[in-house]
Design an enzyme around this catalytic site. Structure first.
Site, PDB file in Angstrom:
ATOM      1  CE  LYS A  28       2.256 -30.620   9.019  1.00  0.00           C
ATOM      2  NZ  LYS A  28       2.516 -31.504   7.881  1.00  0.00           N
ATOM      3  NE  ARG A  98       4.071 -35.284   9.997  1.00  0.00           N
ATOM      4  CZ  ARG A  98       4.591 -35.972   8.986  1.00  0.00           C
ATOM      5  NH1 ARG A  98       5.286 -35.374   8.056  1.00  0.00           N
ATOM      6  NH2 ARG A  98       4.382 -37.267   8.897  1.00  0.00           N
ATOM      7  N   GLY A 107       8.837 -26.393   4.865  1.00  0.00           N
ATOM      8  CA  GLY A 107      10.247 -26.669   5.125  1.00  0.00           C
ATOM      9  C   GLY A 107      10.925 -25.705   6.078  1.00  0.00           C
ATOM     10  CG  MET A 109       9.060 -23.696  11.747  1.00  0.00           C
ATOM     11  SD  MET A 109       7.615 -23.276  12.668  1.00  0.00           S
ATOM     12  CE  MET A 109       6.322 -23.610  11.539  1.00  0.00           C
ATOM     13  NE  ARG A 365       0.846 -27.843   2.136  1.00  0.00           N
ATOM     14  CZ  ARG A 365       2.091 -27.921   2.543  1.00  0.00           C
ATOM     15  NH1 ARG A 365       2.420 -27.513   3.734  1.00  0.00           N
ATOM     16  NH2 ARG A 365       3.031 -28.398   1.768  1.00  0.00           N
ATOM     17  CG  HIS A 483      13.041 -26.707  -0.652  1.00  0.00           C
ATOM     18  ND1 HIS A 483      13.890 -25.707  -1.053  1.00  0.00           N
ATOM     19  CD2 HIS A 483      12.450 -26.255   0.489  1.00  0.00           C
ATOM     20  CE1 HIS A 483      13.822 -24.712  -0.186  1.00  0.00           C
ATOM     21  NE2 HIS A 483      12.960 -25.027   0.758  1.00  0.00           N
ATOM     22  NE  ARG A 589       5.349  12.730  -9.553  1.00  0.00           N
ATOM     23  CZ  ARG A 589       4.983  11.504  -9.132  1.00  0.00           C
ATOM     24  NH1 ARG A 589       4.781  10.549  -9.994  1.00  0.00           N
ATOM     25  NH2 ARG A 589       4.838  11.269  -7.842  1.00  0.00           N
ATOM     26  NE  ARG A 645       2.979  17.612  -9.528  1.00  0.00           N
ATOM     27  CZ  ARG A 645       3.721  16.723  -8.871  1.00  0.00           C
ATOM     28  NH1 ARG A 645       3.282  16.178  -7.746  1.00  0.00           N
ATOM     29  NH2 ARG A 645       4.897  16.353  -9.346  1.00  0.00           N
ATOM     30  CD  GLU A 772       1.791  17.724  -2.796  1.00  0.00           C
ATOM     31  OE1 GLU A 772       2.404  16.657  -2.937  1.00  0.00           O
ATOM     32  OE2 GLU A 772       1.773  18.607  -3.660  1.00  0.00           O
ATOM     33  CB  SER A 791      -5.168  14.572  -6.294  1.00  0.00           C
ATOM     34  OG  SER A 791      -4.399  13.408  -6.453  1.00  0.00           O
ATOM     35  N   GLY A 793      -1.568  13.775  -2.142  1.00  0.00           N
ATOM     36  CA  GLY A 793      -0.174  13.486  -2.461  1.00  0.00           C
ATOM     37  C   GLY A 793       0.429  12.829  -1.229  1.00  0.00           C
ATOM     38  CB  THR A 794      -0.137   9.497   0.219  1.00  0.00           C
ATOM     39  OG1 THR A 794       0.034   8.832  -1.033  1.00  0.00           O
ATOM     40  CG2 THR A 794      -1.614   9.654   0.513  1.00  0.00           C
ATOM     41  CG  ASN A 795       4.615   9.917  -2.860  1.00  0.00           C
ATOM     42  OD1 ASN A 795       4.191   8.849  -2.433  1.00  0.00           O
ATOM     43  ND2 ASN A 795       4.715  10.179  -4.147  1.00  0.00           N
ATOM     44  CG  ASP A 796       5.585  16.112  -1.042  1.00  0.00           C
ATOM     45  OD1 ASP A 796       6.724  16.161  -0.526  1.00  0.00           O
ATOM     46  OD2 ASP A 796       5.381  16.310  -2.246  1.00  0.00           O
ATOM     47  CB  CYS A 858      -1.903  11.157  -7.454  1.00  0.00           C
ATOM     48  SG  CYS A 858      -1.351  12.691  -6.683  1.00  0.00           S
ATOM     49  CE1 TYR A 878      -7.405  10.124  -8.632  1.00  0.00           C
ATOM     50  CE2 TYR A 878      -9.553  11.189  -8.459  1.00  0.00           C
ATOM     51  CZ  TYR A 878      -8.164  11.269  -8.552  1.00  0.00           C
ATOM     52  OH  TYR A 878      -7.549  12.484  -8.561  1.00  0.00           O
TER      53      TYR A 878
HETATM   54  C1  PEP Z   1       3.013  13.135  -3.600  1.00  0.00           C
HETATM   55  O1  PEP Z   1       3.631  13.951  -2.929  1.00  0.00           O
HETATM   56  O2  PEP Z   1       2.414  12.175  -3.108  1.00  0.00           O
HETATM   57  C2  PEP Z   1       2.987  13.262  -5.060  1.00  0.00           C
HETATM   58  C3  PEP Z   1       2.264  12.439  -5.783  1.00  0.00           C
HETATM   59  O3  PEP Z   1       3.772  14.163  -5.620  1.00  0.00           O
HETATM   60  P1  PEP Z   1       5.339  14.001  -5.832  1.00  0.00           P
HETATM   61  O4  PEP Z   1       5.684  12.596  -5.537  1.00  0.00           O
HETATM   62  O5  PEP Z   1       5.585  14.373  -7.259  1.00  0.00           O
HETATM   63  O6  PEP Z   1       5.890  14.968  -4.870  1.00  0.00           O
HETATM   64 MG    MG Z   2       4.181  15.854  -3.799  1.00  0.00          MG
END
Ligand code: PEP
Ligand code: MG
Length: 977
Positions: A28, A98, A107, A109, A365, A483, A589, A645, A772, A791, A793-796, A858, A878
């Site tokens: 502001k 203000r 709204g 603050m 703004r 609002h 999967r 996979r 992974e 690839s 496997g960022t979860n594991d 992935c 990718y």
């Molecule tokens: C992972 O581990 O990132 C993955 C893609 O495999 P999953 O989730 O099936 O273990």
């Molecule tokens: Mg995995």
């Protein structure tokens, strides 16, 4: 040493700040300063910088001594410019105070208006403005606001005093209150203050001012502001600025008005001036939704009348547009809004006040807008030559793309639904749920898994958590800028506002309209695009995309470096993802195919079999199904890469748990239930996530790898024979040791070779692995000698790097976030400093060993914009995400490319440096002209150096030219000055 500067002046003669100083002056304050610099009429004032907020909290809510001096000095300047004195009984200057953080938090603050009023200064107001009623009304409004915001007295005490007074004198409308009534009200307000706080209402204007400054800084840490910041990912460290500004009055009679407007329609993006105003009113009246606002333009007014069944005669006499009511002011407003939009090159949300036919701008703004409007405005502005395609891509957030994928009502289902009433189409999209009447219930019902529509007379910032929890918001009062409307649009939540046809009783928890009575828990559906309110539950569906969306996505596709694939396990997922623009499948999967129909029985047979022969017999039952699935998916993807996979999860996940299922398996396998139970026990693992899963399955049971490879390759051969292009990539999961990969790769390649020989045809395919397991990442060079792609496997990888179980982390992660141990959930947005290192190392080592290795992601992070930016910087090729996130990822990848574009960064840095130089030089210039000249010559020679250094690159040259132009503009301006 000179004291640190905390206070920045703005006024008609120019300002000490400008629009680029949002981090210091808040949005502001920076824009007020900029408007002054543009010679747009703005009441003079000053901004206390955001760093003071930080100092204030660090110092146990105290200020450094230099602040008071700087405030006094600037207050004097405001007095000079406005020709009035703060606290002067003859001709008093009144102030508004203000908040203003660097990003708008509507709204959240506090604001205080009419500050400086007491019974002495009030006399001055009466003399100069010759309006006694207005002066007393200003005083009671100020006491009410100050009492509530600064002194912490609940608003209902004041509301109660007004209703008692109205009852006592039979008054219906606030405007009917006489001077005597208002004086009586002021007396009762004084009593309320004394009773509630054991203090007198402060009459010293300076004391009032410091109370208000304290309250605004204090409101940075109020609960709703904290919730809002968390929701929007804003940092607590930003702090708010405090804007102290001379008051102008829109409520001094019928020559006065106040309004809010958008330079384009914020709901649809249409290129029309769009806004509402109220005659004889103060700013908050327009957004409070108590009076029905009038339209600014004649066209808007006529449209409004048609939608509300108001005759032309009634419209023109009772609800004229500003265009008709004050044509010359309207023209002036139009010139200003156009100037602002051209200057900011973005849709503006403006606030203005008209005092005795003089127009004053109080705010500009970048306007909040719906997702659909964001796309349309961005694309239109490129077509109008206002912005470049890169700007357009940065104007739409990935979240807004997400909103565009939000449901609409299914036409057939809507046709059969009963229309109860119509309100204003305040925020588009469809919502259905059970009625709740307050925010707490909306949140509690949501926690119990219920869907709700939050019904309120009007919403206020306290309702924010309920608005987040509900599927939609329906209000009885309020316009398109109320609002509820503004906040819902920002959230991408559907909202119908100003539903006057409904008699909402929040205490009784009922809605009445005609004979119909709805209670808490009844189902309703609302259409925020049309304003319709429907009875019952109406089915919803995902919308189709329009031309502007396609155009923006095309620009994104041309700009991004990352390819976007999808995680898809079925032909239907694959087809949805292709419609959304997926360029391949990054993860199929295969185990998800094991559960369909009778297949699970064959899978169980395979797991429970005593020997290889038994397992092979069971696998023979499965291979046909698998081949069919792969055939359909590969066909759908028409030659795009499809990463399949091999079986990954621990086997016990497929085993029967119910006695009935165990009995059935015993019958199928011709053995006792006891034997099945023994097998289940034998397969039990203490920590299955780290047990017999991933490639460990294929290594201990190679026949599974063989069967799956055969199914993939046979499907690929069949399609190739039919003339359909295919490109399978077979992926080995959970590799941490190159020997694991080599063992699996051998089976895969030998099986494929056998199939090619049998079929008399060859098909190109790749064999790669998931990265992974941390050891896999660290030994990526060894693995890349053999694997053709990685690839991530960022979860594991997150689970194993952080040591947080991906299935159990929810039990502590939100506590960690609340306590500041984690910034965000690492399973949603990649932990760049920790897990990120593993990705970087693996990518670097993998490329070194195999320069043409394919690298992708992935894990769930493939659909998260911040993670996508990181993967772009890691040089991956990718990301792969769920089908519905594909468009989000396409835009996020383009934004990553733009934001990490070095040329763009240099240009931006040069622009920032110049604008900083401008304000510093201005400051110096004001104090000593010679020093300023010196600063210019230094800046000029700096520019020459920069130019010489960068001369070899055409693109960089462009950046320098841009910067030079900015520099010359500044120079010209100063020469003029
Ligand atoms: C992972 O581990 O990132 C993955 C893609 O495999 P999953 O989730 O099936 O273990
Ligand atoms: Mg995995």
């Amino acid at each position: 040493m000179a004291a640190k500067k905390f206070v920045y002046f703005f006024g008609p003669e120019g300002s000490e700040g400008n629009a680029s100083m949002k981090n210091i002056l808040g949005g502001k304050g920076a824009n007020l300063a900029e408007m002054c610099n543009m010679e747009i009429p703005v009441p003079a004032g000053f901004t206390i910088a955001t760093d003071m907020c930080t100092v204030y909290y660090k110092n146990d809510r105290n200020y450094p001594p230099e602040l008071a001096e700087q405030v006094d000095e600037n207050l004097k300047k405001v007095e000079e410019v406005m020709g009035k004195k703060f606290g002067d009984p003859e001709n008093p200057l009144l102030l508004s105070v203000r908040s203003g953080a660097r990003a708008s938090m509507p709204g959240m603050m506090d604001t205080i208006l009419n500050l400086g009023l007491n019974e002495n200064t009030l006399q001055g107001l009466i003399k100069t403005e010759s309006d006694t009623r207005f002066a007393w009304d200003s005083l009671r409004r100020f006491m009410q606001m100050y009492g509530n915001v600064v002194m912490g007295i609940k608003g209902e005490h004041f509301e109660h005093a007004i209703s008692s007074l109205k009852d006592k004198y039979g008054i219906k409308n606030d405007l009917e209150m006489t001077v005597e009534n208002l004086k009586e009200l002021v007396e009762s307000y004084k009593k309320i203050v004394k009773e509630q706080t054991c203090k007198e209402f402060p009459t010293d204007p300076k004391e009032q001012l410091w109370g208000a400054i304290d309250a605004v800084f204090g409101s940075w840490m109020n609960e709703r502001a904290i919730v809002y910041r968390k929701m929007n990912g804003f940092s607590d460290d930003w702090g708010t600025a405090v804007n102290v500004q001379a008051m102008v009055f829109g409520n001094m009679g019928n020559d006065c008005a106040t309004g809010v407007a958008f330079t384009r329609n914020p709901a649809t993006g249409e290129h029309i001036f769009f806004g509402e105003y109220l005659i004889n009113a103060q700013g908050e009246d327009v957004v409070a939704g108590i009076r029905t606002p009038q339209q600014i333009t004649l066209a808007g007014s006529k449209k409004w009348a048609a939608e509300h069944n108001v005759s032309e005669e009634e419209r023109a006499s009772k609800y004229p547009s500003l265009e008709e009511y004050m044509p010359e002011v309207y023209e002036n407003l139009c010139n200003i809004y156009k100037k602002l939009e051209l200057h900011y090159r973005d849709m503006q949300d403006i606030e203005f006040t008209i005092e005795n036919r003089k127009l004053w701008m109080l705010q500009t703004r970048n306007g909040k807008r719906t997702a659909a409007a964001a796309v349309k405005i961005a694309v239109d502005m490129v077509n109008e030559g206002l912005i470049e395609t890169d700007d357009a891509l940065l104007r739409v957030t990935p979240d807004q793309i997400d909103q565009l994928l939000h449901p609409q009502f299914v036409k057939e289902s809507k046709k059969n639904a009963k229309l109860i009433t119509k309100g204003l189409p305040a925020s588009p999209g469809a919502g259905t749920g059970q009625i709740v009447f307050n925010a707490e219930d909306a949140a509690a019902w949501k926690a119990n898994g219920l869907e709700t529509i939050l019904v309120r007379l009007e919403t206020s910032p306290e309702d924010i958590t309920g608005m987040v929890a509900a599927n939609g918001i329906l209000t009885g009062r309020g316009g398109m800028t109320s609002h509820a409307a503004v906040v819902a649009r920002g959230m991408g939540k559907c909202c119908v506002s100003g539903c006057g046809g409904l008699n909402i009783n929040v205490d009784e928890k009922t809605i009445k309209t005609g004979d119909l009575v709805l209670k808490e828990g009844d189902w309703i559906s609302i259409d925020g695009s049309t304003g319709e309110v429907l009875l019952g539950k109406v089915a919803t569906e995902t919308p189709q995309f329009n031309d502007e969306f396609e155009k923006l996505m095309n620009w994104a596709d041309n700009r991004r470096a990352l390819k976007i694939r999808t995680n898809a396990d079925t032909p239907r997922d694959a087809s949805t993802a292709r419609r959304f623009g997926a360029q391949g499948i990054g993860l199929c999967r295969t185990e998800h195919m094991f559960f369909e129909g009778d297949r699970i029985k064959a899978v169980r047979e395979m797991i429970l079999a005593d020997d290889l022969e038994g397992r092979k017999a069971a696998l023979a039952k499965l291979i046909g199904h698998q081949r069919g699935d792969f055939y359909a998916i590969l066909k759908e993807m028409q030659g795009l890469p499809v990463t399949i996979r091999l079986l990954d999860p621990p086997l016990h996940e497929f085993l029967p748990s119910e006695p009935q299922q165990i009995k059935e398996m015993a019958e199928i396998m011709g053995c006792s239930e006891e034997k099945i139970n023994d097998k289940i026990k034998a397969l039990h693992e203490i920590n299955p996530m780290l047990g017999l899963r991933g490639c460990r399955l294929g290594i201990t049971r190679p026949e599974i790898t063989e069967m799956q490879t055969r199914a993939i390759i046979e499907a690929a051969c069949e399609l190739t024979k039919e003339g359909i292009k295919v490109f399978p990539e077979i992926m080995v999961p959970l590799v941490g040791n190159v020997q694991e990969f080599k063992y699996q790769e051998k089976i895969i390649r030998e099986t494929a070779a056998k199939v090619f020989e049998e079929k008399g045809i060859n098909v190109e395919f790749l064999v790669g692995t998931m990265i992974e397991v941390p050891r896999g990442a660290l030994t990526a060079d060894e693995i890349a000698e053999h694997a053709e792609f990685f690839s991530f496997g960022t979860n594991d990888l997150t689970q194993m790097c952080l040591g947080y179980s991906r299935d159990d982390a929810n039990k502590f992660i939100y506590d960690y976030i609340d306590k500041g141990i984690l910034e965000k959930n690492p399973f949603r947005s990649i932990d760049q400093t920790g897990v990120g290192q593993l990705v970087e190392i693996a990518a670097r080592r993998g490329k070194k060993a195999r320069p043409n290795i394919k690298l992708g992601v992935c894990g769930e992070h493939g659909g998260d914009p911040a993670s996508i930016d990181f993967f772009h910087r890691c040089g991956l090729q990718y990301v792969s995400c769920s089908p519905y996130r594909v468009p989000i990822a396409r835009l996020a990848a383009a934004q990553a490319a733009i934001n990490n574009d070095v040329v763009r960064q240099i240009k931006q840095t040069a622009e920032d440096a110049y604008s900083k130089a401008e304000s510093t030089a201005k400051d110096v210039y004001a104090k000593a002209g010679t020093v300023a000249k010196d600063a210019y010559s230094k800046a000029e020679s700096g520019l020459k150096n920069l130019k010489e250094t960068l001369e070899n690159s055409e693109e960089l040259k462009k950046g320098v030219e841009g910067a030079k132009k900015i520099f010359n503009d500044i120079k010209d301006k100063f020469k003029k000055d």
